[in-house]
Motif scaffolding. Structure first.
Motif, PDB file in Angstrom:
ATOM      1  N   ILE A   1     -15.411 -16.172 -68.560  1.00  0.00           N
ATOM      2  CA  ILE A   1     -16.041 -17.327 -69.256  1.00  0.00           C
ATOM      3  C   ILE A   1     -15.280 -18.515 -69.299  1.00  0.00           C
ATOM      4  O   ILE A   1     -14.096 -18.736 -69.089  1.00  0.00           O
ATOM      5  N   PHE A   2     -16.354 -19.531 -69.028  1.00  0.00           N
ATOM      6  CA  PHE A   2     -15.672 -21.146 -69.052  1.00  0.00           C
ATOM      7  C   PHE A   2     -15.892 -21.775 -70.273  1.00  0.00           C
ATOM      8  O   PHE A   2     -17.385 -21.780 -70.804  1.00  0.00           O
ATOM      9  N   VAL A   3     -15.135 -22.528 -70.786  1.00  0.00           N
ATOM     10  CA  VAL A   3     -15.340 -23.039 -72.082  1.00  0.00           C
ATOM     11  C   VAL A   3     -15.230 -24.580 -71.663  1.00  0.00           C
ATOM     12  O   VAL A   3     -13.972 -25.063 -71.230  1.00  0.00           O
ATOM     13  N   MET A   4     -16.225 -25.314 -71.827  1.00  0.00           N
ATOM     14  CA  MET A   4     -15.950 -26.821 -71.713  1.00  0.00           C
ATOM     15  C   MET A   4     -15.604 -27.482 -73.217  1.00  0.00           C
ATOM     16  O   MET A   4     -16.426 -27.300 -74.171  1.00  0.00           O
ATOM     17  N   ASP A   5     -14.407 -28.002 -73.172  1.00  0.00           N
ATOM     18  CA  ASP A   5     -14.011 -28.710 -74.451  1.00  0.00           C
ATOM     19  C   ASP A   5     -13.436 -30.034 -74.111  1.00  0.00           C
ATOM     20  O   ASP A   5     -12.616 -30.588 -74.886  1.00  0.00           O
ATOM     21  N   ALA A   6     -13.860 -30.574 -73.214  1.00  0.00           N
ATOM     22  CA  ALA A   6     -13.620 -32.055 -72.656  1.00  0.00           C
ATOM     23  C   ALA A   6     -14.589 -33.054 -72.784  1.00  0.00           C
ATOM     24  O   ALA A   6     -15.405 -33.291 -71.822  1.00  0.00           O
ATOM     25  N   PHE A   7     -14.804 -33.594 -74.184  1.00  0.00           N
ATOM     26  CA  PHE A   7     -15.898 -34.518 -74.257  1.00  0.00           C
ATOM     27  C   PHE A   7     -15.856 -35.917 -73.447  1.00  0.00           C
ATOM     28  O   PHE A   7     -16.933 -36.371 -73.214  1.00  0.00           O
ATOM     29  N   ALA A   8     -14.629 -36.091 -73.266  1.00  0.00           N
ATOM     30  CA  ALA A   8     -14.372 -37.630 -72.883  1.00  0.00           C
ATOM     31  C   ALA A   8     -14.846 -37.487 -71.175  1.00  0.00           C
ATOM     32  O   ALA A   8     -15.245 -38.494 -70.587  1.00  0.00           O
ATOM     33  N   THR A   9     -15.141 -36.329 -70.708  1.00  0.00           N
ATOM     34  CA  THR A   9     -15.442 -36.125 -69.389  1.00  0.00           C
ATOM     35  C   THR A   9     -16.761 -35.449 -69.240  1.00  0.00           C
ATOM     36  O   THR A   9     -16.963 -35.177 -67.956  1.00  0.00           O
ATOM     37  N   ALA A  10     -17.516 -35.127 -70.208  1.00  0.00           N
ATOM     38  CA  ALA A  10     -18.374 -34.508 -70.129  1.00  0.00           C
ATOM     39  C   ALA A  10     -19.781 -35.153 -69.527  1.00  0.00           C
ATOM     40  O   ALA A  10     -20.529 -34.516 -68.916  1.00  0.00           O
ATOM     41  N   HIS A  11     -19.463 -36.332 -69.517  1.00  0.00           N
ATOM     42  CA  HIS A  11     -20.794 -37.329 -68.732  1.00  0.00           C
ATOM     43  C   HIS A  11     -20.534 -37.070 -66.934  1.00  0.00           C
ATOM     44  O   HIS A  11     -21.355 -37.535 -66.543  1.00  0.00           O
ATOM     45  N   ARG A  12     -19.320 -36.572 -66.594  1.00  0.00           N
ATOM     46  CA  ARG A  12     -18.867 -36.576 -65.152  1.00  0.00           C
ATOM     47  C   ARG A  12     -19.371 -35.332 -64.621  1.00  0.00           C
ATOM     48  O   ARG A  12     -19.273 -34.548 -65.113  1.00  0.00           O
ATOM     49  N   ALA A  13     -20.170 -35.554 -63.497  1.00  0.00           N
ATOM     50  CA  ALA A  13     -20.428 -34.500 -62.755  1.00  0.00           C
ATOM     51  C   ALA A  13     -19.524 -34.320 -61.617  1.00  0.00           C
ATOM     52  O   ALA A  13     -19.651 -34.560 -60.507  1.00  0.00           O
ATOM     53  N   HIS A  14     -18.478 -33.546 -62.148  1.00  0.00           N
ATOM     54  CA  HIS A  14     -17.315 -33.067 -61.314  1.00  0.00           C
ATOM     55  C   HIS A  14     -17.446 -31.612 -61.214  1.00  0.00           C
ATOM     56  O   HIS A  14     -18.117 -31.002 -62.016  1.00  0.00           O
ATOM     57  N   ALA A  15     -16.546 -31.148 -60.247  1.00  0.00           N
ATOM     58  CA  ALA A  15     -16.659 -29.800 -60.035  1.00  0.00           C
ATOM     59  C   ALA A  15     -15.963 -28.771 -61.285  1.00  0.00           C
ATOM     60  O   ALA A  15     -16.522 -27.861 -61.795  1.00  0.00           O
ATOM     61  N   SER A  16     -15.102 -29.494 -62.149  1.00  0.00           N
ATOM     62  CA  SER A  16     -14.436 -28.871 -63.283  1.00  0.00           C
ATOM     63  C   SER A  16     -15.082 -28.900 -64.251  1.00  0.00           C
ATOM     64  O   SER A  16     -14.596 -28.546 -65.452  1.00  0.00           O
ATOM     65  N   THR A  17     -16.259 -29.818 -64.593  1.00  0.00           N
ATOM     66  CA  THR A  17     -17.039 -29.993 -65.858  1.00  0.00           C
ATOM     67  C   THR A  17     -18.374 -29.619 -65.665  1.00  0.00           C
ATOM     68  O   THR A  17     -18.918 -29.008 -66.551  1.00  0.00           O
ATOM     69  N   ALA A  18     -18.959 -29.959 -64.600  1.00  0.00           N
ATOM     70  CA  ALA A  18     -20.532 -29.476 -64.228  1.00  0.00           C
ATOM     71  C   ALA A  18     -20.640 -28.339 -63.126  1.00  0.00           C
ATOM     72  O   ALA A  18     -21.342 -27.569 -63.524  1.00  0.00           O
ATOM     73  N   GLY A  19     -20.072 -28.672 -62.188  1.00  0.00           N
ATOM     74  CA  GLY A  19     -20.394 -27.611 -61.095  1.00  0.00           C
ATOM     75  C   GLY A  19     -20.039 -26.275 -61.521  1.00  0.00           C
ATOM     76  O   GLY A  19     -20.805 -25.323 -61.214  1.00  0.00           O
TER      77      GLY A  19
END
Length: 176
Positions: free
Chosen positions: A125-143
């Motif tokens: 399970i991947f949990v995204m909880d980094a609001f301040a970086t949610a706009h970035r298309a990075h490997a650890s946030t979007a990819g």
């Protein structure tokens, strides 16, 4: 069986003399961390810190070591800092570790699919909880979301989205 959880946080905290001097971002991440641990998740935390060179080399000025120390203090349990994906191993149920600054990894900022898949392979399970970086298309946030079997938002991200939704309500107009 207990799930391996990869939690992307924004622990980009101010550090002076190798100590965190403002732990607000860490404290705001605790509800999601504690929920995963309480439910026996095998937790690995991902975060960035500053803008280091993306060269696969640990740069002391941008190390998450002070953050791991502060998190250990706040949780009252060990937080192993793992230097690389290759050195990572899954923690036990209800335990956690933290991968060193994701911005050290080649391909993080370019959203490299090879890196995204490597990260996704570390979890159930991947949990995204980094609001301040949610706009970035990075490997650890979007990819990573393209390769993870399961992906969801954490409590802090949900809280931020709820706040934005309230601001966006018709009765609150005009607003900036």
């Amino acid at each position: 069986s207990y799930k391996k959880v990869l939690l992307r946080l924004d622990l980009n905290t101010p550090i002076k003399h190798l100590k965190v001097y403002d732990d607000e971002r860490i404290i705001r991440s605790l509800p999601t961390i504690k929920y995963i641990l309480k439910n026996n998740g095998k937790l690995t935390i991902l975060s960035h810190l500053g803008r280091p060179e993306e060269n696969g080399v640990i740069q002391e000025d941008f190390s998450l070591k002070p953050v791991a120390i502060k998190l250990k203090e706040l949780l009252g349990q060990d937080v192993d800092l793992i230097n690389s994906i290759e050195e990572w191993s899954e923690p036990d149920a209800g335990e956690l570790n933290m991968l060193e600054n994701v911005r050290f990894l080649k391909g993080e900022k370019s959203n490299d699919p090879v890196l995204s898949k490597k990260l996704a392979d570390m979890c159930d399970i991947f949990v995204m909880d980094a609001f301040a970086t949610a706009h970035r298309a990075h490997a650890s946030t979007a990819g990573i979301t393209f390769f993870a079997n399961n992906a969801c938002a954490g409590f802090l991200l949900q809280e931020e989205l709820n706040s934005l939704e309230k601001l966006n309500q018709i009765e609150n107009r005009p607003s900036v």
